[in-house]
Design a protein around this motif. Structure first.
Motif, PDB file in Angstrom:
ATOM      1  N   PHE A   1       7.580   6.247  -6.496  1.00  0.00           N
ATOM      2  CA  PHE A   1       7.596   6.880  -5.011  1.00  0.00           C
ATOM      3  C   PHE A   1       8.822   7.078  -4.579  1.00  0.00           C
ATOM      4  N   TRP A   2       9.875   6.309  -4.483  1.00  0.00           N
ATOM      5  CA  TRP A   2      11.076   6.531  -3.973  1.00  0.00           C
ATOM      6  C   TRP A   2      11.825   7.682  -4.541  1.00  0.00           C
ATOM      7  N   ALA A   3      11.943   7.672  -5.810  1.00  0.00           N
ATOM      8  CA  ALA A   3      12.290   8.904  -6.492  1.00  0.00           C
ATOM      9  C   ALA A   3      11.825  10.143  -6.526  1.00  0.00           C
ATOM     10  N   SER A   4      10.858  10.294  -5.762  1.00  0.00           N
ATOM     11  CA  SER A   4      10.145  11.488  -5.246  1.00  0.00           C
ATOM     12  C   SER A   4      10.983  12.232  -3.998  1.00  0.00           C
TER      13      SER A   4
ATOM     14  N   ALA B   1       0.692  -1.205   0.067  1.00  0.00           N
ATOM     15  CA  ALA B   1       0.164  -0.133   0.172  1.00  0.00           C
ATOM     16  C   ALA B   1       0.865   0.982   0.004  1.00  0.00           C
ATOM     17  N   PHE B   2       1.887   1.099   0.722  1.00  0.00           N
ATOM     18  CA  PHE B   2       2.867   2.614   1.106  1.00  0.00           C
ATOM     19  C   PHE B   2       3.987   2.649   0.310  1.00  0.00           C
ATOM     20  N   SER B   3       4.236   1.433  -0.531  1.00  0.00           N
ATOM     21  CA  SER B   3       5.504   1.436  -1.618  1.00  0.00           C
ATOM     22  C   SER B   3       4.730   1.470  -2.912  1.00  0.00           C
ATOM     23  N   PRO B   4       4.157   2.173  -3.612  1.00  0.00           N
ATOM     24  CA  PRO B   4       3.678   1.992  -4.703  1.00  0.00           C
ATOM     25  C   PRO B   4       4.358   1.692  -5.732  1.00  0.00           C
ATOM     26  N   THR B   5       3.753   1.102  -6.976  1.00  0.00           N
ATOM     27  CA  THR B   5       4.601   0.591  -7.969  1.00  0.00           C
ATOM     28  C   THR B   5       4.913   1.601  -8.850  1.00  0.00           C
ATOM     29  N   THR B   6       5.882   1.331  -9.828  1.00  0.00           N
ATOM     30  CA  THR B   6       6.421   2.523 -10.566  1.00  0.00           C
ATOM     31  C   THR B   6       5.848   2.339 -11.970  1.00  0.00           C
ATOM     32  N   GLY B   7       5.856   3.480 -12.732  1.00  0.00           N
ATOM     33  CA  GLY B   7       5.292   3.488 -14.175  1.00  0.00           C
ATOM     34  C   GLY B   7       3.637   4.155 -13.801  1.00  0.00           C
TER      35      GLY B   7
ATOM     36  N   HIS C   1       7.850  -2.951  -3.600  1.00  0.00           N
ATOM     37  CA  HIS C   1       6.470  -3.413  -3.768  1.00  0.00           C
ATOM     38  C   HIS C   1       6.160  -4.733  -4.266  1.00  0.00           C
ATOM     39  N   PHE C   2       6.888  -5.272  -5.298  1.00  0.00           N
ATOM     40  CA  PHE C   2       6.820  -6.457  -5.892  1.00  0.00           C
ATOM     41  C   PHE C   2       7.126  -7.732  -5.146  1.00  0.00           C
TER      42      PHE C   2
END
Length: 295
Positions: free
Chosen positions: A152-155, A107-113, A173-174
């Motif tokens: 998320f992390w790159a933000s 939930a709190f580590s969203p996927t990328t793209g 996430h995965f």
């Protein structure tokens, strides 16, 4: 008084908790499809990508948080003393907690793209890096400018760009999703099929019927996870760049990640609903008589 003898003015039913977890998991894909139909939201490539949609992101995070809270904190009973859960081991309880922690991470580590190609009528929920300007606090600069990112992390300014984010953070996430679904498949196939209650030992029990469903649903979860994993492995290790692009285009056109995630979530939800005896067809006759009901 120990932790299992709380003086509560109401009764906590483990079966109702199981049903609650099951209903939320079962209907999450349905809610997200309705979001797509009624809010002009793009039909995302995966359930996880609905994090970036209006309303869908709230439903996704809220549902996963609800499941996570119950799995991580509710299942702390002594397995040998609770009818219906007598064969649960300490390992099972810790695995349930790990599945709950995994749901939090999903939930709190969203996927990328982005998971979509947005047009002018659609609104996305995104992260902005290097944001400047403010409509409220700075009258001289009306627009907020920056770089849109679906990572998320790159933000976080510490990383600056997706390329600078450690692999382990991009993989949280995965890895959490795989961990959660594998544990839930284990519960459905191995844990729920054990003889856990006194009613299931008496004449008129429906344990065999439940076990058939549990095993089928556990296998469905596992096959869905394997399908997504095999696709990822093929793209990463086995296909040429051109072949990988063609396969990913075909896969995303049919929203197959969404499809397989839906299979896994619905199988998980239905399995826990059966454990919670959501309909009488799965309840043992002895338990029905005890409740004053008939089969």
């Amino acid at each position: 008084m120990n932790d299992f003898e709380d003086d509560l003015p109401f009764i906590i039913s483990l079966r109702r908790v199981n049903r609650g977890v099951g209903y939320v998991a079962l209907f999450l894909p349905v809610w997200l499809i309705l979001v797509t139909l009624f809010t002009e939201t793009c039909f995302n490539a995966s359930i996880s990508h609905y994090y970036f949609s209006r309303i869908g992101g709230d439903l996704l995070v809220g549902s996963l948080s609800f499941i996570a809270l119950l799995l991580a904190f509710f299942y702390s009973f002594p397995p040998d003393d609770v009818d219906g859960y007598r064969k649960h081991t300490k390992l099972d309880i810790w695995l349930a907690k790990l599945a709950g922690v995994s749901a939090f991470l999903i939930a709190f580590s969203p996927t990328t793209g982005s998971g979509c190609l947005y047009d002018g009528s659609e609104v996305a929920r995104v992260f902005i890096t290097g944001a400047t300007g403010s409509e409220v606090f700075n009258n001289d600069i009306r627009d907020v400018t920056g770089t849109i990112t679906y990572d998320f992390w790159a933000s976080f300014s510490r990383f600056g760009s997706p390329d600078n984010v450690p692999v382990i953070l991009r993989s949280i996430h995965f890895a959490a999703a795989a961990m959660m679904f594998l544990i839930l498949a284990y519960f459905s196939y191995f844990v729920f099929t054990r003889t856990n209650s006194s009613a299931s030992l008496k004449p008129g029990n429906r344990k065999f019927r439940r076990n058939v469903w549990y095993r089928c649903l556990g296998i469905a979860i596992l096959l869905a996870v394997l399908a997504i994993g095999m696709k990822s492995a093929a793209l990463e290790w086995f296909l040429s760049p051109e072949g990988a692009m063609a396969m990913e285009t075909w896969w995303n056109r049919w929203r197959l990640t969404f499809v397989f995630e839906t299979v896994a979530l619905c199988s998980f939800g239905l399995s826990w609903m059966i454990k919670g005896r959501f309909i009488k067809a799965f309840e043992d006759e002895a338990a029905l008589l005890r409740q004053g009901l008939t089969a």
